[in-house]
Design a protein around this motif. Structure first.
Motif, PDB file in Angstrom:
ATOM      1  N   GLU A 100      15.066  12.586   5.098  1.00  0.00           N
ATOM      2  CA  GLU A 100      14.614  11.233   5.395  1.00  0.00           C
ATOM      3  C   GLU A 100      13.109  11.250   5.644  1.00  0.00           C
ATOM      4  OE1 GLU A 100      16.937   9.282   8.372  1.00  0.00           O
ATOM      5  OE2 GLU A 100      18.718   9.303   7.123  1.00  0.00           O
ATOM      6  N   ASN A 101      12.340  11.465   4.578  1.00  0.00           N
ATOM      7  CA  ASN A 101      10.886  11.588   4.725  1.00  0.00           C
ATOM      8  C   ASN A 101      10.111  10.398   4.182  1.00  0.00           C
ATOM      9  OD1 ASN A 101      11.316  12.057   2.016  1.00  0.00           O
ATOM     10  ND2 ASN A 101       9.832  13.710   1.878  1.00  0.00           N
ATOM     11  N   LYS A 102      10.801   9.309   3.828  1.00  0.00           N
ATOM     12  CA  LYS A 102      10.136   8.112   3.330  1.00  0.00           C
ATOM     13  C   LYS A 102      10.015   7.113   4.482  1.00  0.00           C
ATOM     14  CE  LYS A 102      10.801   9.555  -1.042  1.00  0.00           C
ATOM     15  NZ  LYS A 102      11.487  10.808  -0.802  1.00  0.00           N
TER      16      LYS A 102
ATOM     17  N   THR B 227      13.742   6.555   5.935  1.00  0.00           N
ATOM     18  CA  THR B 227      14.966   6.731   5.157  1.00  0.00           C
ATOM     19  C   THR B 227      14.774   7.753   4.041  1.00  0.00           C
ATOM     20  OG1 THR B 227      14.285   4.893   3.734  1.00  0.00           O
ATOM     21  CG2 THR B 227      15.773   4.354   5.540  1.00  0.00           C
ATOM     22  N   LYS B 228      15.873   7.956   3.260  1.00  0.00           N
ATOM     23  CA  LYS B 228      15.844   8.904   2.137  1.00  0.00           C
ATOM     24  C   LYS B 228      15.110   8.341   0.930  1.00  0.00           C
ATOM     25  CE  LYS B 228      20.286  10.715   3.291  1.00  0.00           C
ATOM     26  NZ  LYS B 228      21.596  10.168   3.072  1.00  0.00           N
ATOM     27  N   SER B 229      15.199   7.005   0.747  1.00  0.00           N
ATOM     28  CA  SER B 229      14.525   6.389  -0.399  1.00  0.00           C
ATOM     29  C   SER B 229      13.799   5.124   0.036  1.00  0.00           C
ATOM     30  CB  SER B 229      15.529   6.046  -1.501  1.00  0.00           C
ATOM     31  OG  SER B 229      16.298   4.922  -1.110  1.00  0.00           O
ATOM     32  N   PHE B 230      12.772   4.759  -0.701  1.00  0.00           N
ATOM     33  CA  PHE B 230      12.017   3.552  -0.368  1.00  0.00           C
ATOM     34  C   PHE B 230      12.881   2.307  -0.534  1.00  0.00           C
ATOM     35  CE2 PHE B 230       8.251   6.269  -1.348  1.00  0.00           C
ATOM     36  CZ  PHE B 230       7.714   6.234  -0.069  1.00  0.00           C
ATOM     37  N   GLU B 231      13.727   2.297  -1.565  1.00  0.00           N
ATOM     38  CA  GLU B 231      14.592   1.139  -1.800  1.00  0.00           C
ATOM     39  C   GLU B 231      15.506   0.891  -0.600  1.00  0.00           C
ATOM     40  OE1 GLU B 231      13.206   2.568  -5.732  1.00  0.00           O
ATOM     41  OE2 GLU B 231      14.081   3.575  -4.010  1.00  0.00           O
TER      42      GLU B 231
ATOM     43  N   GLN C  96       0.852  -1.187   0.000  1.00  0.00           N
ATOM     44  CA  GLN C  96       0.000   0.000   0.000  1.00  0.00           C
ATOM     45  C   GLN C  96       0.885   1.234   0.000  1.00  0.00           C
ATOM     46  OE1 GLN C  96      -2.568  -0.065   3.428  1.00  0.00           O
ATOM     47  NE2 GLN C  96      -4.208  -1.034   2.275  1.00  0.00           N
ATOM     48  N   SER C  97       0.633   2.116  -0.955  1.00  0.00           N
ATOM     49  CA  SER C  97       1.367   3.381  -0.967  1.00  0.00           C
ATOM     50  C   SER C  97       0.383   4.482  -0.558  1.00  0.00           C
ATOM     51  CB  SER C  97       1.977   3.652  -2.335  1.00  0.00           C
ATOM     52  OG  SER C  97       1.026   3.471  -3.354  1.00  0.00           O
ATOM     53  N   ILE C  98       0.765   5.228   0.450  1.00  0.00           N
ATOM     54  CA  ILE C  98      -0.106   6.253   1.011  1.00  0.00           C
ATOM     55  C   ILE C  98       0.352   7.630   0.533  1.00  0.00           C
ATOM     56  CG2 ILE C  98      -0.993   7.219   3.178  1.00  0.00           C
ATOM     57  CD1 ILE C  98      -0.165   4.343   4.343  1.00  0.00           C
ATOM     58  N   ASN C  99      -0.553   8.402  -0.019  1.00  0.00           N
ATOM     59  CA  ASN C  99      -0.310   9.770  -0.532  1.00  0.00           C
ATOM     60  C   ASN C  99       0.511   9.830  -1.818  1.00  0.00           C
ATOM     61  OD1 ASN C  99      -1.745  10.733   1.675  1.00  0.00           O
ATOM     62  ND2 ASN C  99       0.095  11.058   2.891  1.00  0.00           N
TER      63      ASN C  99
ATOM     64  N   VAL D 118       4.984   8.873   2.357  1.00  0.00           N
ATOM     65  CA  VAL D 118       5.866  10.033   2.229  1.00  0.00           C
ATOM     66  C   VAL D 118       5.376  11.060   3.244  1.00  0.00           C
ATOM     67  CG1 VAL D 118       6.703  11.876   0.726  1.00  0.00           C
ATOM     68  CG2 VAL D 118       6.215   9.635  -0.228  1.00  0.00           C
ATOM     69  N   GLU D 119       6.293  11.457   4.124  1.00  0.00           N
ATOM     70  CA  GLU D 119       5.937  12.438   5.138  1.00  0.00           C
ATOM     71  C   GLU D 119       6.254  13.835   4.608  1.00  0.00           C
ATOM     72  OE1 GLU D 119       7.967  12.377   9.027  1.00  0.00           O
ATOM     73  OE2 GLU D 119       6.131  11.384   9.699  1.00  0.00           O
TER      74      GLU D 119
END
Length: 102
Positions: A50-52, A71-75, A6-9, A43-44
């Protein structure tokens, strides 16, 4: 094993979804009775780099393993989360084995 994402926003790219699927499938090596995994991507809205935020909930018989990373990236978050889950799965399997030998 079924992986729910689930990806939010935001809408996750197919590359990201494939990456998540691959990382989660790799964890089957460490515990053969994984029921499913739920991955939440968020994503905050902050000025922080570091908003992921990723949260992974993995269901194994008898317990639920949860990992949360920012973290900085989802990966990067998925990779760190997978490493953390790997340790938890090994520990869970050892506990299970110890219970069976009693």
């Amino acid at each position: 094993m079924k992986v729910y994402t689930q990806s939010i926003n935001f809408n996750a790219s197919s590359d990201l979804l494939k990456f998540i699927e691959k990382k989660m499938e790799a964890l089957v090596k460490f515990h053969d009775k994984i029921v499913d995994a739920e991955v939440f991507l968020k994503v905050e809205n902050t000025s922080d780099k570091e908003n992921k935020i990723i949260e992974i909930k993995m269901n194994v018989p008898g317990s639920e393993l949860i990992v949360k990373k920012q973290t900085k990236s989802f990966e990067e978050g998925i990779s760190l989360g997978a490493e953390s889950l790997k340790r938890q799965l090994k520990k869970s399997k050892e506990k299970q084995r110890d219970l069976l030998t009693l």
